[in-house]
Design a protein around this motif. Sequence first.
Motif, PDB file in Angstrom:
ATOM      1  N   ASN A 117       0.788  -1.042  -0.009  1.00 24.50           N
ATOM      2  CA  ASN A 117       0.078  -0.121   0.059  1.00 24.50           C
ATOM      3  C   ASN A 117       1.147   1.191   0.178  1.00 24.50           C
ATOM      4  N   GLU A 118       0.770   2.115  -1.198  1.00 24.44           N
ATOM      5  CA  GLU A 118       1.893   3.154  -1.087  1.00 24.44           C
ATOM      6  C   GLU A 118       1.405   4.380  -1.559  1.00 24.44           C
ATOM      7  N   ASP A 119       1.695   5.398  -1.027  1.00 26.05           N
ATOM      8  CA  ASP A 119       1.624   7.047  -1.361  1.00 26.05           C
ATOM      9  C   ASP A 119       2.620   7.216  -2.468  1.00 26.05           C
ATOM     10  N   ILE A 120       2.257   7.823  -3.458  1.00 26.35           N
ATOM     11  CA  ILE A 120       3.352   8.196  -4.509  1.00 26.35           C
ATOM     12  C   ILE A 120       3.347   9.775  -4.689  1.00 26.35           C
ATOM     13  N   LEU A 121       4.558  10.095  -4.433  1.00 27.87           N
ATOM     14  CA  LEU A 121       4.959  11.587  -4.592  1.00 27.87           C
ATOM     15  C   LEU A 121       5.691  11.877  -5.713  1.00 27.87           C
ATOM     16  N   ARG A 122       5.772  12.831  -6.307  1.00 29.02           N
ATOM     17  CA  ARG A 122       6.752  13.438  -7.343  1.00 29.02           C
ATOM     18  C   ARG A 122       7.370  14.689  -7.094  1.00 29.02           C
ATOM     19  N   ILE A 123       8.906  14.735  -7.348  1.00 30.79           N
ATOM     20  CA  ILE A 123       9.553  15.863  -7.478  1.00 30.79           C
ATOM     21  C   ILE A 123       9.924  16.250  -8.966  1.00 30.79           C
ATOM     22  N   GLY A 124       9.732  17.560  -9.446  1.00 29.86           N
ATOM     23  CA  GLY A 124      10.033  17.850 -10.836  1.00 29.86           C
ATOM     24  C   GLY A 124       8.888  17.450 -11.732  1.00 29.86           C
ATOM     25  N   GLU A 125       9.005  17.904 -13.144  1.00 29.93           N
ATOM     26  CA  GLU A 125       8.135  17.748 -14.173  1.00 29.93           C
ATOM     27  C   GLU A 125       8.544  16.812 -15.170  1.00 29.93           C
ATOM     28  N   GLY A 126       7.882  16.211 -15.963  1.00 30.45           N
ATOM     29  CA  GLY A 126       8.227  15.715 -17.234  1.00 30.45           C
ATOM     30  C   GLY A 126       9.134  14.436 -16.943  1.00 30.45           C
ATOM     31  N   HIS A 127       9.921  14.108 -18.022  1.00 32.09           N
ATOM     32  CA  HIS A 127      10.759  13.037 -18.075  1.00 32.09           C
ATOM     33  C   HIS A 127      11.959  13.095 -16.982  1.00 32.09           C
ATOM     34  N   THR A 128      12.224  14.243 -16.447  1.00 28.51           N
ATOM     35  CA  THR A 128      13.231  14.327 -15.473  1.00 28.51           C
ATOM     36  C   THR A 128      12.614  14.425 -14.068  1.00 28.51           C
ATOM     37  N   ALA A 129      11.453  14.093 -14.099  1.00 25.04           N
ATOM     38  CA  ALA A 129      10.758  14.205 -12.547  1.00 25.04           C
ATOM     39  C   ALA A 129      11.115  12.863 -11.806  1.00 25.04           C
ATOM     40  N   VAL A 130      11.296  12.912 -10.602  1.00 32.42           N
ATOM     41  CA  VAL A 130      11.645  11.844  -9.814  1.00 32.42           C
ATOM     42  C   VAL A 130      10.484  11.329  -9.067  1.00 32.42           C
ATOM     43  N   GLU A 131      10.084   9.865  -8.878  1.00 30.02           N
ATOM     44  CA  GLU A 131       8.931   9.553  -8.084  1.00 30.02           C
ATOM     45  C   GLU A 131       9.300   9.130  -6.634  1.00 30.02           C
ATOM     46  N   ILE A 132       8.695   9.374  -5.680  1.00 31.53           N
ATOM     47  CA  ILE A 132       8.974   8.978  -4.199  1.00 31.53           C
ATOM     48  C   ILE A 132       7.866   7.926  -4.045  1.00 31.53           C
ATOM     49  N   ASP A 133       8.105   6.577  -3.725  1.00 30.90           N
ATOM     50  CA  ASP A 133       7.115   5.631  -3.374  1.00 30.90           C
ATOM     51  C   ASP A 133       7.243   5.509  -2.009  1.00 30.90           C
ATOM     52  N   LEU A 134       6.479   5.729  -1.090  1.00 25.86           N
ATOM     53  CA  LEU A 134       6.162   5.634   0.162  1.00 25.86           C
ATOM     54  C   LEU A 134       5.223   4.362   0.528  1.00 25.86           C
ATOM     55  N   MET A 135       6.093   3.239   0.805  1.00 26.86           N
ATOM     56  CA  MET A 135       5.317   1.958   0.841  1.00 26.86           C
ATOM     57  C   MET A 135       5.307   1.207   2.181  1.00 26.86           C
ATOM     58  N   GLN A 136       3.864   0.685   2.519  1.00 28.97           N
ATOM     59  CA  GLN A 136       3.872  -0.174   3.717  1.00 28.97           C
ATOM     60  C   GLN A 136       3.574  -1.327   3.203  1.00 28.97           C
ATOM     61  N   PRO A 137       3.759  -2.495   3.932  1.00 28.99           N
ATOM     62  CA  PRO A 137       3.251  -4.104   3.857  1.00 28.99           C
ATOM     63  C   PRO A 137       1.865  -4.082   3.941  1.00 28.99           C
ATOM     64  N   ILE A 138       0.892  -4.535   3.242  1.00 32.63           N
ATOM     65  CA  ILE A 138      -0.593  -4.785   3.868  1.00 32.63           C
ATOM     66  C   ILE A 138      -0.497  -5.808   4.809  1.00 32.63           C
ATOM     67  N   SER A 155       5.436 -12.063   2.416  1.00 35.42           N
ATOM     68  CA  SER A 155       6.270 -11.406   1.457  1.00 35.42           C
ATOM     69  C   SER A 155       5.484 -10.945   0.195  1.00 35.42           C
ATOM     70  N   PRO A 156       6.061  -9.984  -0.765  1.00 37.13           N
ATOM     71  CA  PRO A 156       7.610  -9.274  -0.269  1.00 37.13           C
ATOM     72  C   PRO A 156       7.354  -8.326   0.941  1.00 37.13           C
ATOM     73  N   LYS A 157       8.268  -8.196   1.797  1.00 36.49           N
ATOM     74  CA  LYS A 157       8.226  -7.205   2.796  1.00 36.49           C
ATOM     75  C   LYS A 157       8.573  -5.941   2.555  1.00 36.49           C
ATOM     76  N   VAL A 158       7.667  -5.134   1.872  1.00 36.34           N
ATOM     77  CA  VAL A 158       8.310  -3.841   1.404  1.00 36.34           C
ATOM     78  C   VAL A 158       8.933  -2.856   2.258  1.00 36.34           C
TER      79      VAL A 158
END
Length: 149
Positions: free
Chosen positions: A57-78, A83-86
């Motif tokens: 179960n994750e929240d998805i954040l993004r820094i920047g725009e377009g193809h140079t943007a970086v995604e930050i996925d904040l994950m917790q296990p359900i 497994s997998p133990k995220v």
Amino acid sequence: MIGRGLLRLFSERPFKVLGVQQIALGHLDKSVLTAFWSETLGIPKIGNYQSEKENVNEDILRIGEGHTAVEIDLMQPIDPEKSPKVHKTALNHFGLWIDDLPACVKHLESKGVQMTPGGIRKGAAGFDVAFVHPKSTGGILLELVQFPK
């Protein structure tokens, strides 16, 4: 010095790394991560993702725009027992470019964010850096790097 065999191996690679696409951070409770990354740092949350099959179960954040943007996925296990133990293994640290490092550090400290000892200093690549203590980020050491003027 890289030997000729290694140099040839690297030069013959049929691809090249273009940049960072995403950074995935895990925790037993993603709200701890979201509180720091989205609420404290102001990185916009752009979505959610949940998958029983991937036990995430994750929240998805993004820094920047377009193809140079970086995604930050904040994950917790359900289910932390499945497994997998995220939320494992821990990422040691990663760096974020900051446009005004002294102002950033001052602001974070005013919000109660714990910085590591040493303050702002020259990093290995020659840029000024400061580190946010893992106690403030949900377990990940964060390097803040002054973007070149």
